[in-house]
Scaffold this active site. Structure first.
Site, PDB file in Angstrom:
ATOM      1  N   ARG A   1       8.354   7.123  -3.753  1.00 38.03           N
ATOM      2  CA  ARG A   1       8.016   7.519  -5.126  1.00 38.03           C
ATOM      3  C   ARG A   1       6.549   7.271  -5.446  1.00 38.03           C
ATOM      4  O   ARG A   1       5.953   7.994  -6.245  1.00 38.03           O
ATOM      5  CB  ARG A   1       8.919   6.835  -6.148  1.00 38.03           C
TER       6      ARG A   1
ATOM      7  N   HIS B   1      10.058  -6.570 -13.935  1.00 42.77           N
ATOM      8  CA  HIS B   1       9.154  -5.919 -14.894  1.00 42.77           C
ATOM      9  C   HIS B   1       9.903  -4.772 -15.530  1.00 42.77           C
ATOM     10  O   HIS B   1      11.033  -4.492 -15.141  1.00 42.77           O
ATOM     11  CB  HIS B   1       7.902  -5.430 -14.164  1.00 42.77           C
TER      12      HIS B   1
ATOM     13  N   LYS C   1       6.375   3.113  -0.247  1.00 44.16           N
ATOM     14  CA  LYS C   1       7.398   3.701  -1.128  1.00 44.16           C
ATOM     15  C   LYS C   1       7.221   5.209  -1.278  1.00 44.16           C
ATOM     16  O   LYS C   1       6.118   5.674  -1.621  1.00 44.16           O
ATOM     17  CB  LYS C   1       7.308   3.086  -2.531  1.00 44.16           C
TER      18      LYS C   1
ATOM     19  N   ASP D   1       0.533   0.177 -10.878  1.00 42.07           N
ATOM     20  CA  ASP D   1       1.565   0.936 -11.593  1.00 42.07           C
ATOM     21  C   ASP D   1       2.198   0.139 -12.722  1.00 42.07           C
ATOM     22  O   ASP D   1       2.737   0.689 -13.669  1.00 42.07           O
ATOM     23  CB  ASP D   1       2.638   1.424 -10.609  1.00 42.07           C
ATOM     24  N   HIS D   2       2.150  -1.191 -12.606  1.00 43.06           N
ATOM     25  CA  HIS D   2       2.698  -2.094 -13.631  1.00 43.06           C
ATOM     26  C   HIS D   2       2.368  -3.503 -13.189  1.00 43.06           C
ATOM     27  O   HIS D   2       1.893  -3.700 -12.065  1.00 43.06           O
ATOM     28  CB  HIS D   2       4.225  -1.932 -13.772  1.00 43.06           C
TER      29      HIS D   2
ATOM     30  N   THR E   1       7.737   1.575 -11.335  1.00 45.23           N
ATOM     31  CA  THR E   1       6.916   2.152 -10.275  1.00 45.23           C
ATOM     32  C   THR E   1       6.763   3.678 -10.371  1.00 45.23           C
ATOM     33  O   THR E   1       5.669   4.202 -10.205  1.00 45.23           O
ATOM     34  CB  THR E   1       7.519   1.785  -8.905  1.00 45.23           C
TER      35      THR E   1
ATOM     36  N   ASN F   1      12.329   4.792 -12.849  1.00 44.14           N
ATOM     37  CA  ASN F   1      12.628   5.014 -11.430  1.00 44.14           C
ATOM     38  C   ASN F   1      13.904   5.838 -11.290  1.00 44.14           C
ATOM     39  O   ASN F   1      13.999   6.700 -10.429  1.00 44.14           O
ATOM     40  CB  ASN F   1      12.803   3.680 -10.702  1.00 44.14           C
TER      41      ASN F   1
ATOM     42  N   HIS G   1       8.355  -9.734  -6.682  1.00 36.61           N
ATOM     43  CA  HIS G   1       9.760  -9.757  -7.112  1.00 36.61           C
ATOM     44  C   HIS G   1      10.479 -10.989  -6.571  1.00 36.61           C
ATOM     45  O   HIS G   1      11.261 -11.618  -7.264  1.00 36.61           O
ATOM     46  CB  HIS G   1      10.498  -8.506  -6.612  1.00 36.61           C
TER      47      HIS G   1
ATOM     48  N   ASP H   1       0.825  -2.135  -6.036  1.00 39.60           N
ATOM     49  CA  ASP H   1       2.091  -2.162  -6.766  1.00 39.60           C
ATOM     50  C   ASP H   1       2.351  -3.565  -7.342  1.00 39.60           C
ATOM     51  O   ASP H   1       2.339  -4.543  -6.607  1.00 39.60           O
ATOM     52  CB  ASP H   1       3.213  -1.759  -5.789  1.00 39.60           C
TER      53      ASP H   1
END
Ligand SMILES: [Zn+2]
Length: 537
Positions: free
Chosen positions: A157, A478, A155, A340-341, A76, A97, A297, A36
């Protein structure tokens, strides 16, 4: 005539066989890992420090050095849906999200499902119900019902959206209990091995009382200082060591490298209990490693924290790959790594240390009041007391129409005001996203592929490049279509994969159809990705 048909059929069959692997050659265990918020650059910047899994797969595998999401928002939920399904958000429906349901004005979490209950008293509330397409896991299970498909992540998700509509299981972390949990969408009862894993109390047993640097300080200082303005404070400090109180271990695990170690230990237990890769069929395990995102982050991609996180991840992945080879047999594994990014650098790091332009834009001070001001002006102009630019990027077309202003004119007026706001590079409207041809505005295509109309807002604002729109005085994020948010790694390693670097531009949406082709299985819903010819001839 019949003979000709038979010949054509045999010819077609032989072509299929040439492009896919013979059953005996198919990998028995596919491990598809998403790190991630992993920027592609991390593999370059910190290459010299890697000696474990990250080194091994890049030295021995095929690395795509110009992989990009090719859509926005770079978040994400959409990221993992794209990896698992080969479909862009425009088709997967996972556009962010969270999004606003235009019919109810309610906020929807990408994996929310009120019908999904708890299992063994935990988890619940989430499922892939909002995912509108099938995924690689579904395609595999359709073609090979004996195959097993699982997903694990910190996570929900990530685990849910990567593993498609009907995997055998998807598990994620509960910070409240320190357990791995699921929802009743997948099962009525946690498998015994999950219950045993949870009973082991991984966080309290394995998270130390302080996060310290794995290697000597000099390894880290080569890349910059530990103490950088804009980093989030841990306690009262931005520098190592980061103390972890015993009663905080469950909660803080995701923000340290230990969360990924736990996820990999859980995956080990899964492979052992379910005998993945050991049953003569191809099994598929999705793992999303979340800690790089939380650490990124908080501290940014140039921080000592992020470097330490990657050094520990590199080491943990090295051991994990070796263990998987022991479990499934060397040569039986296909390992795929992507993300994912990516993310923007910490703006203060870029502006003050690298001396390049970057800004932290405090939206509550610098953006929202100016949009509200423009809205007031529009109200005056249209002689109405109704809000015209509504929250969550919706427009009050009805109020404008009552004032005799058509929708095109309204959008023109909105654009005129919004484009005057310092920090905003562009605004695109639903009409342009649905109808525009993207030429002349490379980002419009990103928004088109990332937009599913029933879940889409009326307009999208694009910040200026290296302008971090935020409500926080620290950390980074992001979400934009800019390369710093969308440039991610794609690496294939293992069974039948050659050693090479590929520089052409490819996309994360290409991975799922490529693995499907490699296995000789067909997608069950339309895919946007293209088979990577460097992986499957
Ligand atoms: Zn993410």
């Amino acid at each position: 005539m019949k003979r000709l048909h038979t010949l054509l059929f045999l010819l077609a069959l032989s072509l299929i066989h040439q492009t896919s692997l013979e059953a005996a050659e198919r990998p028995k265990l596919i491990i598809f890992i998403s790190i991630d918020q992993m920027k592609a650059e991390y593999l370059e910047w910190y290459r010299a420090e890697f000696s474990g899994g990250l080194k091994r797969i890049t030295v021995e595998g095929t690395t795509f050095t110009n992989a990009d999401l090719n859509y926005a928002p770079s978040e994400t939920g959409p990221g993992h849906a794209t990896l698992g399904t080969g479909a862009y958000p425009v088709h997967s429906g996972i556009v962010a999200n969270e999004w606003i349901d235009p019919s109810s004005n309610a906020e929807v979490y990408c994996v929310s499902d009120s019908t999904a209950g708890m299992v063994n008293g935990e988890g619940g509330g989430v499922s892939p119900r909002n995912l509108l397409v099938t995924g690689l896991g579904d395609w595999l299970k359709k073609a090979s019902p004996a195959s097993k498909v699982y997903a694990a992540s910190i996570k929900d998700r990530a685990a849910i959206l990567m593993s498609g509509k009907r995997p055998d299981g998807a598990f994620w972390y509960s910070a409240k209990s320190g357990h791995m949990v699921t929802s009743s969408y997948y099962t009525k009862e946690l498998p015994m091995w999950v219950q045993q894993f949870n009973a082991g109390g991984w966080p309290s047993r394995n998270v130390p009382d302080a996060w310290t640097k794995l290697r000597p300080d000099s390894i880290y200082t080569k890349y910059g200082p530990d103490d950088v303005e804009g980093e989030r404070e841990w306690g009262n400090s931005r520098t190592f060591p980061h103390l972890i109180a015993p009663d905080k271990k469950n909660g803080v695990i995701a923000s340290t490298p230990y969360g990924d170690r736990m996820t990999l230990d859980f995956a080990r237990a899964l492979v052992q209990a379910e005998k993945l890769g050991q049953r003569g069929v191809t099994d598929l395990l999705f793992i999303s490693l979340s800690c790089t995102d939380y650490v990124g982050h908080a501290f940014g991609g140039n921080s000592h924290e992020l470097i330490d996180n990657l050094l520990r991840l590199d080491r943990a992945l090295g051991t994990f790959i070796t263990d998987m080879e022991l479990a499934a047999g060397g040569g039986n594994i296909l390992f795929v790594l992507s993300a994912d990014h990516a993310a923007m650098p910490l703006p203060e790091y870029r502006s003050k240390i690298e001396q390049k332009p970057a800004r932290r834009v405090m939206v509550r001070d610098e953006i929202y009041p100016k949009i509200a001001g423009h809205d007031k002006q529009l109200q005056k102009e249209l002689n109405t007391t109704e809000q015209i630019i509504r929250s969550n990027a919706f427009l009050n077309y009805a109020a404008a129409a009552r004032a005799g202003v058509d929708s095109v004119t309204l959008e023109h007026k909105v654009r005129q005001g919004v484009m005057k706001i310092d920090g905003i590079a562009d605004i695109v409207f639903r009409r342009e996203i649905l109808g525009g041809n993207g030429s002349g505005n490379r980002y419009l295509g990103y928004y088109q592929r990332g937009y599913h109309p029933p879940r889409g807002e009326d307009f999208i604002v694009r910040p200026c490049e290296y302008c971090l729109f935020t409500t926080s005085k620290t950390g980074t994020s992001h979400g934009t279509p800019y390369v710093y948010d969308t440039h991610v790694p794609i690496v294939f390693w293992g069974s039948g994969i050659s050693v090479k670097q590929v520089a052409r531009v490819v996309h994360t949406v290409d991975i799922a159809p490529t693995i499907a082709r490699l296995l000789g299985i067909a997608p069950l819903s339309s895919v946007d990705g293209k088979v990577l010819k460097e992986i499957v001839r």
